[in-house]
Design an enzyme around this catalytic site. Sequence first.
Site, PDB file in Angstrom:
ATOM      1  N   ARG A   1       0.858  -1.195   0.000  1.00 33.55           N
ATOM      2  CA  ARG A   1       0.000   0.000   0.000  1.00 33.55           C
ATOM      3  C   ARG A   1       0.894   1.244   0.000  1.00 33.55           C
ATOM      4  O   ARG A   1       1.380   1.660   1.046  1.00 33.55           O
ATOM      5  CB  ARG A   1      -0.896   0.011   1.243  1.00 33.55           C
TER       6      ARG A   1
ATOM      7  N   ARG B   1       0.773  -1.062  -5.255  1.00 31.81           N
ATOM      8  CA  ARG B   1      -0.480  -0.422  -5.663  1.00 31.81           C
ATOM      9  C   ARG B   1      -0.258   1.080  -5.755  1.00 31.81           C
ATOM     10  O   ARG B   1       0.382   1.670  -4.883  1.00 31.81           O
ATOM     11  CB  ARG B   1      -1.556  -0.742  -4.625  1.00 31.81           C
TER      12      ARG B   1
ATOM     13  N   GLU C   1     -12.636  -4.433  -6.711  1.00 35.74           N
ATOM     14  CA  GLU C   1     -13.212  -4.039  -5.415  1.00 35.74           C
ATOM     15  C   GLU C   1     -14.445  -3.163  -5.559  1.00 35.74           C
ATOM     16  O   GLU C   1     -15.110  -2.845  -4.587  1.00 35.74           O
ATOM     17  CB  GLU C   1     -12.162  -3.369  -4.531  1.00 35.74           C
TER      18      GLU C   1
ATOM     19  N   ASN D   1     -12.251  -5.996   1.174  1.00 35.74           N
ATOM     20  CA  ASN D   1     -12.699  -4.982   2.145  1.00 35.74           C
ATOM     21  C   ASN D   1     -13.651  -3.997   1.484  1.00 35.74           C
ATOM     22  O   ASN D   1     -14.734  -3.704   1.994  1.00 35.74           O
ATOM     23  CB  ASN D   1     -11.497  -4.211   2.704  1.00 35.74           C
TER      24      ASN D   1
ATOM     25  N   ARG E   1     -17.469   0.897   5.540  1.00 33.14           N
ATOM     26  CA  ARG E   1     -16.580   0.066   6.363  1.00 33.14           C
ATOM     27  C   ARG E   1     -16.012   0.804   7.562  1.00 33.14           C
ATOM     28  O   ARG E   1     -15.390   0.222   8.438  1.00 33.14           O
ATOM     29  CB  ARG E   1     -15.435  -0.485   5.492  1.00 33.14           C
TER      30      ARG E   1
ATOM     31  N   CYS F   1      -6.451 -10.061  -1.885  1.00 33.77           N
ATOM     32  CA  CYS F   1      -5.583  -9.360  -0.933  1.00 33.77           C
ATOM     33  C   CYS F   1      -6.349  -8.609   0.145  1.00 33.77           C
ATOM     34  O   CYS F   1      -5.758  -7.941   0.977  1.00 33.77           O
ATOM     35  CB  CYS F   1      -4.629  -8.414  -1.655  1.00 33.77           C
TER      36      CYS F   1
END
Length: 529
Positions: free
Chosen positions: A238, A274, A378, A401, A412, A449
């Site tokens: 990240r 990423r 995602e 997520n 979230r 991931c």
Amino acid sequence: MSERMSAHLPADALAIFDIYLQMLDAASLGNEVVGKIKDGWCAISALKIVIERYISEFEKMEDAYIRERAVDVKDLGRRLLEYLTTESSKSLPVPDSAILIAEEVTASMLAEVPREKIKGIVSIKGAENSHAAIMARALGIPAVMGLRDIPLLQLDGVDIIVDGYNGQIVISPNDAITAEYRDLESEDLEFTKLLKLEADEVARTADGHRVSLFINSGMGFDGEYAEQEHIEGIGLYRTEYPFMMRQRFPSEQEQQLLYQHVLGEFSGKPVVMRTLDVGGDKQLPYFPIVEDNPFLGWRGIRLTLDHPEIFLVQIRAMIKANVFTNNLHIMLPMISDIGEVEESNRLINQAYNEVSEELREADHAAQVPRPKVGVMIEVPSILYQLKQLKGLVDFCSIGTNDLTQYLLAVDRNNDKVAHLYDAYHPTVLNAIKTIADVTNEIGIPCSVCGELAGDPGGAMLLTGMGFTQLSMNTQNLLKVKWVLKKSNSEELKDLVEDALDCTRPDQVKFRVNRYILNIGAAGILRAGG
Ligand code: PEP
Ligand code: MG
């Protein structure tokens, strides 16, 4: 500051400090603070009232540039406040066993306190899959999120137990409770020792089905894992974390050095970096984004495609960093349509050509490896365009997520709806299974991931769906390996079939836990949370 920065900044950038000084002048903000003090407010409150009024005035401005100056006012206020409170903060050194309690825990807070001193984290805002929770999990620090109604100001210096498994804290525990928790703690340590006994083996199920385990990284403490053979690379780096720990955008050279270090440490193993994924609950202190619906707003690739200069600098830095190791994979976050992939590919090509030319000017024979490019799956819209990714990307990885939050329409980061957020929801599992099947059909390698991959039960379901690459935090990796070793791949397929037919997440959980008990892996049920 102006003097300190004069050697590093051009004159026009230094002008900002003159503006700061003018604002502090008695004729401006300074005078207003004095006025409030004369009205009876203490200095700190007076400052807060004036600064907040200025910020809201700036934020109302139509011109985007002037609106963003609200950040300067906030920074100015923060610095003044630091001076006003230095005395008291100096008298508060971090104790050896500290519990970090904050309205919202941030990456920079974690960076400020030595890691070994933080024994627990309590955040008033946030939920199980907020980024603060993910960071805490990555660091192996017990954390409790979304704890409203606690007497924050009365907790300084008080003994607290942080029970991350049950999402509870115990304030001023008595001796009996403390003893009970000490027992649980040593049981946990024993279990970890047991897991470490088989640490070196690669992951496979009892019937020999191989699963490649990768780590999620970005907090900067993961060099030690590079040598471990059973860790097959970094499945998600990240890049926003190092950005969040700074006071300004890192330059191309700074980024290059950072990425070079990570790629070098994992040389010979793939590293999936990423591109900058800020927005939502990940804010840069120097580039604040204020929105009504931040998770539906200016996040990830949307922001960087609107600011190609940020994107290009990052890609150039990555490509340069990869010259010696050739193990870089670039991954794009928050992709919601094919146009974003095409535009990103165009910019990546541009950066690649620029870097190649630049390096060849210095050395004619320079070979610049072209990195593989992939996308995060995602955002639900891309589920219906998976086949169109063929030919555009080399790989993809599922971010469970965000996929969970967007499929279930549950923020979230919002503790009020945290009970509705569940990656075991059959809808989420069915979506993930579809992605597994379609990517398999079109021949694009797909990994997972999101946090589900690091949840032992989740990893079992994903293996049963056919995934062979899972990326997770380093703390959970051994637990996942341990349960997979006790599982049978055919039985996991049956478990998945059963789970996909359920109507509620608790039914799925019941079936997964029953299987865990059947294979003699009950120890994970407490330690897996
Ligand atoms: C995800 O969304 O699952 C993911 C891996 O990315 P992040 O948690 O950083 O949004
Ligand atoms: Mg995400």
